[in-house]
Scaffold this active site. Sequence first.
Site, mmCIF file in Angstrom:
data_model
loop_
_atom_site.group_PDB
_atom_site.id
_atom_site.type_symbol
_atom_site.label_atom_id
_atom_site.label_comp_id
_atom_site.label_asym_id
_atom_site.label_seq_id
_atom_site.Cartn_x
_atom_site.Cartn_y
_atom_site.Cartn_z
ATOM 1 N N GLY A 229 0.843 -1.193 0.000
ATOM 2 C CA GLY A 229 0.000 0.000 0.000
ATOM 3 C C GLY A 229 0.876 1.241 0.000
ATOM 4 O O GLY A 229 2.048 1.190 0.369
ATOM 5 N N CYS A 230 0.292 2.355 -0.435
ATOM 6 C CA CYS A 230 1.102 3.570 -0.548
ATOM 7 C C CYS A 230 1.582 4.058 0.814
ATOM 8 O O CYS A 230 2.769 4.342 0.997
ATOM 9 C CB CYS A 230 0.314 4.664 -1.267
ATOM 10 S SG CYS A 230 -1.363 4.897 -0.664
#
Length: 309
Positions: free
Chosen positions: A116-117
């Site tokens: 995930g970012c």
Amino acid sequence: MKPKIFIDGEHGTTGLQIRTRLAGRTDLEVISIPEEERRNKDMRADYLRAADIAILCLPDDASREAVSLLHGHNDTRIIDTSTAHRIHADWAYGFAELEKAQRERIKSARLVANPGCYPTGAIALVRPLRDAGLLGSDHAISVNAVSGYTGGGKQMIAQMEDPNNPEHISANNFLYGTSLRHKHVPELQMHGRLEKRPVFSPSVGRFAQGMIVQVPLFLDQMQGKHSLKSIHEALTAHYAGQDIVRVVPLEESANAGRIDAEELAGTDGMKLYVFGTEGDGEVNLVAVLDNLGKGASGAAVQNMDLMLS
Ligand SMILES: NC(=O)C1=CN([C@@H]2O[C@H](COP(=O)(O)OP(=O)(O)OC[C@H]3O[C@@H](n4cnc5c(N)ncnc54)[C@H](OP(=O)(O)O)[C@@H]3O)[C@@H](O)[C@H]2O)C=CC1
Ligand SMILES: CC(=O)N[C@@H](CCC(=O)OP(=O)(O)O)C(=O)O
């Protein structure tokens, strides 16, 4: 024969960015589903099965469905950009800089879960300090972050950009995930090697791409006696010999003044800063990246290249 790449979800935010990155590549063949057929399950199954690598740029449920469509078709390797498989034991975590062995794991894996970012930034800051013994496994970590609104995909882009959208968001900066149960927490905890669930407080700003992830620490809670310098040295040692994550020199950080969340928008790199005043008892570790670069599409292409190497 050139490897065939299929991007399931090619017409979404992450998918389009991967498509753009692959546009000039002559070493591979992108097989593309017509936009109007993007939800045609039978057609997707054919494309998924024809691909050497399928990159899933879909919501979690649709990703799980794509994986099930490939059941028994082990010739297709998968990179999943969704949250669905990031803590699954059968999937390699697609953060190549996580530890020494990770690059090889990704290279040889059939199943790769793209991070995930937000976790990309937070794990990049925390994991080297855990592995080097500066942070104990029971250390309590807080992560505060701001992301560009493209992080919320097509739906949030429309909400932020279109004043006529029935769910228009007028705020320029808003906090969310206030239950502290954001879907990135399990991934952060597992790949950060943390016993305690981290406090994770994300927010969104009125800018398209970019992100700041902050992890503040108190030095007297760390294992051993530490300073800005020793923390910086640990991060620098961890990221030596690669060119995607840059640990900013302490002097440059001290002179930085303001940190712009859009600093790396449009790039696939990440910068790590160690902020504070030497001799004081606190540091603020900061990662700056593009949510769609190293935070998603850039990392997916990096993983694809490793898998093809
Ligand atoms: N945006 C970001 O910064 C990041 C995103 N991710 C992850 O990447 C994935 C994609 O996100 P993002 O690109 O932002 O989302 P978008 O909503 O922008 O794009 C998703 C795409 O998937 C398509 N889609 C949805 N459901 C299905 C289905 N059942 N079958 C086939 N296609 C489907 C959508 O089609 P339609 O147009 O019809 O809705 C759309 O084209 C998500 O899992 C997200 O969490 C990860 C890191 C960062
Ligand atoms: C701004 C925004 O809404 N961001 C998304 C996360 C984007 C992302 O990283 O997607 P994954 O969940 O697949 O990792 C969110 O908080 O749900």
